[in-house]
Design a protein around this motif. Structure first.
Motif, PDB file in Angstrom:
ATOM      1  N   ASP A 157     -11.629  -1.594  14.341  1.00 41.74           N
ATOM      2  CA  ASP A 157     -13.067  -2.469  14.139  1.00 41.74           C
ATOM      3  C   ASP A 157     -13.630  -2.518  15.645  1.00 41.74           C
ATOM      4  O   ASP A 157     -15.006  -2.568  15.339  1.00 41.74           O
ATOM      5  CB  ASP A 157     -12.357  -3.963  14.055  1.00 41.74           C
ATOM      6  N   TYR A 158     -13.205  -2.421  16.652  1.00 43.72           N
ATOM      7  CA  TYR A 158     -13.840  -2.397  17.843  1.00 43.72           C
ATOM      8  C   TYR A 158     -14.702  -0.878  17.929  1.00 43.72           C
ATOM      9  O   TYR A 158     -15.943  -1.099  18.217  1.00 43.72           O
ATOM     10  CB  TYR A 158     -13.136  -2.327  19.047  1.00 43.72           C
ATOM     11  N   GLU A 159     -13.882   0.034  17.649  1.00 44.75           N
ATOM     12  CA  GLU A 159     -14.748   1.352  17.756  1.00 44.75           C
ATOM     13  C   GLU A 159     -15.853   1.519  16.869  1.00 44.75           C
ATOM     14  O   GLU A 159     -16.922   1.993  17.042  1.00 44.75           O
ATOM     15  CB  GLU A 159     -13.650   2.551  17.674  1.00 44.75           C
ATOM     16  N   ASN A 160     -15.606   0.977  15.562  1.00 44.49           N
ATOM     17  CA  ASN A 160     -16.739   1.074  14.454  1.00 44.49           C
ATOM     18  C   ASN A 160     -17.815   0.313  14.964  1.00 44.49           C
ATOM     19  O   ASN A 160     -19.151   0.769  14.754  1.00 44.49           O
ATOM     20  CB  ASN A 160     -15.971   0.390  13.062  1.00 44.49           C
ATOM     21  N   THR A 161     -17.555  -0.924  15.869  1.00 49.27           N
ATOM     22  CA  THR A 161     -18.944  -1.627  16.159  1.00 49.27           C
ATOM     23  C   THR A 161     -19.423  -0.970  17.305  1.00 49.27           C
ATOM     24  O   THR A 161     -20.779  -1.022  17.423  1.00 49.27           O
ATOM     25  CB  THR A 161     -18.373  -2.962  16.617  1.00 49.27           C
ATOM     26  N   ILE A 162     -18.593  -0.574  18.381  1.00 44.22           N
ATOM     27  CA  ILE A 162     -19.178  -0.365  19.704  1.00 44.22           C
ATOM     28  C   ILE A 162     -19.841   1.234  19.486  1.00 44.22           C
ATOM     29  O   ILE A 162     -20.994   1.347  19.892  1.00 44.22           O
ATOM     30  CB  ILE A 162     -18.193  -0.254  20.737  1.00 44.22           C
ATOM     31  N   GLU A 163     -19.421   1.937  18.785  1.00 49.17           N
ATOM     32  CA  GLU A 163     -19.836   3.483  18.698  1.00 49.17           C
ATOM     33  C   GLU A 163     -20.876   3.508  17.397  1.00 49.17           C
ATOM     34  O   GLU A 163     -21.824   4.002  17.590  1.00 49.17           O
ATOM     35  CB  GLU A 163     -19.082   4.171  18.626  1.00 49.17           C
ATOM     36  N   GLY A 164     -20.421   2.860  16.353  1.00 53.98           N
ATOM     37  CA  GLY A 164     -21.300   2.861  15.188  1.00 53.98           C
ATOM     38  C   GLY A 164     -22.550   2.236  15.252  1.00 53.98           C
ATOM     39  O   GLY A 164     -23.557   2.786  14.748  1.00 53.98           O
ATOM     40  N   ASN A 165     -22.550   1.153  16.074  1.00 49.34           N
ATOM     41  CA  ASN A 165     -23.798   0.481  16.045  1.00 49.34           C
ATOM     42  C   ASN A 165     -24.636   1.099  17.029  1.00 49.34           C
ATOM     43  O   ASN A 165     -25.909   0.967  16.914  1.00 49.34           O
ATOM     44  CB  ASN A 165     -23.490  -1.106  16.365  1.00 49.34           C
ATOM     45  N   ALA A 166     -24.093   1.784  18.185  1.00 50.35           N
ATOM     46  CA  ALA A 166     -25.000   2.341  18.962  1.00 50.35           C
ATOM     47  C   ALA A 166     -25.552   3.552  18.458  1.00 50.35           C
ATOM     48  O   ALA A 166     -26.754   3.694  18.631  1.00 50.35           O
ATOM     49  CB  ALA A 166     -24.163   2.865  20.219  1.00 50.35           C
ATOM     50  N   ARG A 167     -24.732   4.065  17.445  1.00 52.90           N
ATOM     51  CA  ARG A 167     -25.513   5.277  16.730  1.00 52.90           C
ATOM     52  C   ARG A 167     -26.583   4.730  15.807  1.00 52.90           C
ATOM     53  O   ARG A 167     -27.486   5.520  15.602  1.00 52.90           O
ATOM     54  CB  ARG A 167     -24.346   5.929  15.840  1.00 52.90           C
ATOM     55  N   TYR A 168     -26.073   3.574  15.192  1.00 45.22           N
ATOM     56  CA  TYR A 168     -27.545   2.789  14.339  1.00 45.22           C
ATOM     57  C   TYR A 168     -28.631   2.780  15.261  1.00 45.22           C
ATOM     58  O   TYR A 168     -29.870   3.147  14.719  1.00 45.22           O
ATOM     59  CB  TYR A 168     -27.020   1.836  13.830  1.00 45.22           C
ATOM     60  N   PHE A 169     -28.617   2.395  16.550  1.00 47.21           N
ATOM     61  CA  PHE A 169     -29.670   2.114  17.440  1.00 47.21           C
ATOM     62  C   PHE A 169     -30.534   3.610  17.671  1.00 47.21           C
ATOM     63  O   PHE A 169     -31.550   3.867  18.168  1.00 47.21           O
ATOM     64  CB  PHE A 169     -29.666   1.325  18.590  1.00 47.21           C
ATOM     65  N   ASP A 170     -29.232   4.572  17.601  1.00 46.16           N
ATOM     66  CA  ASP A 170     -30.016   5.801  17.932  1.00 46.16           C
ATOM     67  C   ASP A 170     -31.063   6.229  16.820  1.00 46.16           C
ATOM     68  O   ASP A 170     -32.065   7.063  16.930  1.00 46.16           O
ATOM     69  CB  ASP A 170     -28.919   7.028  17.852  1.00 46.16           C
ATOM     70  N   SER A 171     -30.817   5.813  15.674  1.00 44.07           N
ATOM     71  CA  SER A 171     -31.595   5.996  14.405  1.00 44.07           C
ATOM     72  C   SER A 171     -32.768   5.504  14.670  1.00 44.07           C
ATOM     73  O   SER A 171     -34.114   5.846  14.131  1.00 44.07           O
ATOM     74  CB  SER A 171     -30.928   5.794  13.188  1.00 44.07           C
ATOM     75  N   PHE A 172     -32.963   4.062  15.391  1.00 49.25           N
ATOM     76  CA  PHE A 172     -34.192   3.651  15.510  1.00 49.25           C
ATOM     77  C   PHE A 172     -35.024   4.360  16.509  1.00 49.25           C
ATOM     78  O   PHE A 172     -36.416   4.307  16.168  1.00 49.25           O
ATOM     79  CB  PHE A 172     -33.863   2.045  16.183  1.00 49.25           C
ATOM     80  N   THR A 173     -34.431   5.017  17.357  1.00 45.78           N
ATOM     81  CA  THR A 173     -34.776   5.656  18.344  1.00 45.78           C
ATOM     82  C   THR A 173     -35.780   7.001  17.855  1.00 45.78           C
ATOM     83  O   THR A 173     -36.884   7.364  17.801  1.00 45.78           O
ATOM     84  CB  THR A 173     -34.069   6.242  19.593  1.00 45.78           C
ATOM     85  N   ARG A 174     -35.098   7.618  16.987  1.00 48.21           N
ATOM     86  CA  ARG A 174     -35.691   8.702  16.138  1.00 48.21           C
ATOM     87  C   ARG A 174     -36.656   8.264  15.017  1.00 48.21           C
ATOM     88  O   ARG A 174     -37.619   8.757  15.011  1.00 48.21           O
ATOM     89  CB  ARG A 174     -34.401   9.441  15.351  1.00 48.21           C
ATOM     90  N   ARG A 175     -36.500   6.950  14.416  1.00 51.16           N
ATOM     91  CA  ARG A 175     -37.302   6.411  13.646  1.00 51.16           C
ATOM     92  C   ARG A 175     -38.868   6.384  14.419  1.00 51.16           C
ATOM     93  O   ARG A 175     -39.860   6.341  13.958  1.00 51.16           O
ATOM     94  CB  ARG A 175     -36.967   5.088  12.937  1.00 51.16           C
ATOM     95  N   TYR A 176     -38.571   5.666  15.509  1.00 50.18           N
ATOM     96  CA  TYR A 176     -39.735   5.205  16.437  1.00 50.18           C
ATOM     97  C   TYR A 176     -40.421   6.756  16.892  1.00 50.18           C
ATOM     98  O   TYR A 176     -41.580   6.736  16.710  1.00 50.18           O
ATOM     99  CB  TYR A 176     -39.351   4.642  17.770  1.00 50.18           C
ATOM    100  N   LEU A 177     -39.849   7.596  17.310  1.00 48.80           N
ATOM    101  CA  LEU A 177     -40.454   9.058  17.841  1.00 48.80           C
ATOM    102  C   LEU A 177     -41.148   9.582  16.637  1.00 48.80           C
ATOM    103  O   LEU A 177     -41.945  10.599  16.757  1.00 48.80           O
ATOM    104  CB  LEU A 177     -39.533   9.744  18.443  1.00 48.80           C
ATOM    105  N   ALA A 178     -40.475   9.387  15.541  1.00 50.21           N
ATOM    106  CA  ALA A 178     -41.335   9.915  14.343  1.00 50.21           C
ATOM    107  C   ALA A 178     -42.716   9.704  13.903  1.00 50.21           C
ATOM    108  O   ALA A 178     -43.387  10.397  13.440  1.00 50.21           O
ATOM    109  CB  ALA A 178     -40.263   9.801  12.823  1.00 50.21           C
ATOM    110  N   GLU A 179     -42.933   8.217  14.534  1.00 50.23           N
ATOM    111  CA  GLU A 179     -44.302   7.970  14.142  1.00 50.23           C
ATOM    112  C   GLU A 179     -44.919   7.456  15.322  1.00 50.23           C
ATOM    113  O   GLU A 179     -46.176   7.047  15.370  1.00 50.23           O
ATOM    114  CB  GLU A 179     -43.964   6.455  13.198  1.00 50.23           C
ATOM    115  N   ASN A 180     -44.642   7.516  16.392  1.00 52.91           N
ATOM    116  CA  ASN A 180     -45.193   6.969  17.958  1.00 52.91           C
ATOM    117  C   ASN A 180     -45.130   8.122  18.999  1.00 52.91           C
ATOM    118  O   ASN A 180     -44.294   8.857  19.072  1.00 52.91           O
ATOM    119  CB  ASN A 180     -44.585   5.795  18.335  1.00 52.91           C
ATOM    120  N   LYS A 181     -45.910   8.047  19.766  1.00 53.82           N
ATOM    121  CA  LYS A 181     -46.118   8.882  21.043  1.00 53.82           C
ATOM    122  C   LYS A 181     -45.723   8.243  22.250  1.00 53.82           C
ATOM    123  O   LYS A 181     -47.106   7.360  22.606  1.00 53.82           O
ATOM    124  CB  LYS A 181     -47.330   9.567  21.143  1.00 53.82           C
TER     125      LYS A 181
END
Length: 355
Positions: free
Chosen positions: A252-276
């Motif tokens: 439960d801890y690792e799913n949250t700490i690593e999985g949610n950080a990976r989720y924010f990674d996707s936000f970074t990718r999503r942002y860079l796909a549309e912004n400079k």
């Protein structure tokens, strides 16, 4: 990588210096490529966070950062323990954050250093408080096995760790980290089962497939969550029965700490796909290391994030849990780490609300 159960982390954000001294200090630091790269990274992190996770944009550094370059080792946002017990040279301020330089004995270009650590040894920099250790872009490129080839890739890796610093800044999450027993670290305590047991490997794959079908394919939420719970319970109970080990809390801890950080990674990718992000402070040489790698990024086709390809299966499990919550509970980012602590808590709440 972790010591006392965590991962790499880094944090910072650049803002205009308000005093003459800050301006002079910023200029002297910005003459160095590793601080220009850090400013780019922080711009990406904060611009992304402001759009997708505003609380993460509130500070540049949620923890102390030890930053290795090819020539020197710096500490940003140093703790009182470091300031009171170690030799250092004052360098100035970086975005109004104090910067010091450690003695040459701390500089090491022979090994890859990227982790967040906290411990109880008073001779260590990370005594009682988390410290993120990471290397500059130039130094990271020295280790081909790491696969860091451009500034965006390096920035993403560091932002992931900065998000861990944000997670640990939340009292409930840090308390959970301290209370969760993971002997030998997650790779040994959890990953070894997937590596050594075929039935375990097959189970976590099926569990993950059930989760990703909810947000990618529109599969029934309640039915799939119940199937996930059933598969997972059988796997965890079998490990408990055959090995006398309860892995539920650690997972439960690792799913949250690593999985949610990976989720924010996707936000970074999503942002860079549309912004400079602003790069006006970079040199022409610096800009050559920005290759716009995420121009066509779509989270729904990012199979490296949502499929299990390695023994660290908790990364994609937690990522898919986060994507389900994004789809069905848009307010979950304001609940996690405060009202609720883990992704499993929020999924249980979501499941109950649908019945």
């Amino acid at each position: 990588m972790k010591k006392f159960l965590l991962i790499p982390i880094l944090l910072t954000v650049l803002s205009c210096a308000e005093t003459k001294n800050n301006k002079e200090t910023d200029k002297s630091l910005m003459d160095k490529s590793h601080f220009r790269h850090l400013r780019y990274l922080l711009n990406v992190k904060n611009e992304t966070a402001k759009k997708y996770w505003p609380d993460f944009a509130e500070q540049d550094f949620f923890q102390t950062v030890v930053y290795y370059s090819r020539e020197n080792t710096y500490v940003l946002n140093p703790s009182d323990h470091i300031l009171n017990n170690f030799d250092y040279q004052e360098i100035g301020n970086f975005n109004e954050v104090k910067v010091i330089q450690l003695p040459d004995s701390y500089t090491d270009t022979t090994a890859f250093k990227f982790e967040t650590s906290v411990g109880m040894d008073s001779t260590e920099l990370h005594y009682k408080k988390p410290v993120l250790y990471f290397q500059s872009f130039e130094l990271s490129k020295k280790f081909p096995e790491v696969g860091v080839n451009d500034l965006e890739d390096w920035s993403l890796m560091v932002i992931h760790e900065l998000f861990h610093g944000y997670q640990w800044s939340k009292p409930k999450m840090f308390a959970l980290a301290r209370a969760t027993s993971i002997p030998g670290g997650p790779d040994e305590f959890l990953g070894s089962y997937r590596r050594d047991l075929n039935w375990y490997k097959e189970s976590v794959k099926r569990e993950n497939d059930v989760l990703k079908a909810i947000w990618i394919d529109g599969a029934d939420l309640n039915q799939n969550l119940k199937q996930f719970d059933s598969l997972r319970d059988l796997r965890i109970e079998r490990i408990k029965r055959e090995y006398d080990v309860d892995i539920r809390a650690a997972e439960d801890y690792e799913n949250t700490i690593e999985g949610n950080a990976r989720y924010f990674d996707s936000f970074t990718r999503r942002y860079l796909a549309e912004n400079k992000p602003d790069v006006s402070f970079l040199t022409e040489g610096d800009k050559k290391d920005i290759i716009d790698r995420f121009n066509s990024y779509k989270v729904s086709t990012d199979s490296l994030n949502y499929n299990i390809t390695k023994d660290r299966y908790w990364y994609p499990l937690g990522f898919n849990m986060s994507m389900i919550l994004e789809k069905y509970d848009s307010d979950f980012k304001n609940k996690i780490y405060t009202e609720k602590v883990t992704l499993r808590d929020l999924l249980e709440e979501l499941k109950s609300s649908q019945q």
